[in-house]
Design an enzyme around this catalytic site. Structure first.
Site: not given
Length: 147
Positions: A48, A79
């Site tokens: 991510e 993330c």
């Protein structure tokens, strides 16, 4: 999600935990990435984060308004924080992460009222296929380590 799943499979081929992510803006794929923590020797090299960094470079801005992030595994707190900071509009994830998921499995960092920005979240998209890649990877690791 199919593109993110391809990235996850690429990660597995190089011995990385198979998580893939892509960033889409107005229906156009602008960035793709897979985990590279082992290869980069970097604890922050989650799929991510790498996809967000690439998207920012491609778009020439850090505010990713209008962006959707597709990831094969529920984002972790690190993330999720980056997603919030980048102002991503929507997060779509596949498999839930009962050990580190920050979209409701362990904690919900995207809940309205928690931070200055909260993206829309859609979970369990292609969850079986996303989870299967992870199960196969860790199953093979257990066989290898016990041999």
């Amino acid at each position: 999600m199919a593109c993110a799943l391809r990235e996850a499979r690429r990660a597995a081929l190089i011995g990385e935990v198979p998580v893939g992510a892509v960033v889409v803006v107005r229906g156009e794929l602008v960035a793709r990435a897979h985990n590279r923590r082992e290869g980069d020797r970097d604890p922050t090299a989650h799929a991510e984060l790498l996809a967000l960094r690439d998207a920012s470079t491609v778009l020439g801005r850090w505010r990713l308004h209008g962006a959707e992030l597709y990831t094969t595994l529920e984002p972790c707190p690190m993330c999720a924080g980056a997603i919030i900071a980048a102002r991503v509009d929507r997060v779509v994830f596949g498999a839930r992460d009962p050990k580190a998921g920050a979209c409701g499995s362990v904690v919900d960092l995207f809940a309205p009222g928690r931070f200055n920005h909260h993206p829309a979240v859609i979970g369990d998209v292609m969850a079986h296929a996303c989870g299967q890649v992870l199960r196969e990877f860790f199953s093979a690791k257990r066989v290898t380590s016990s041999a």
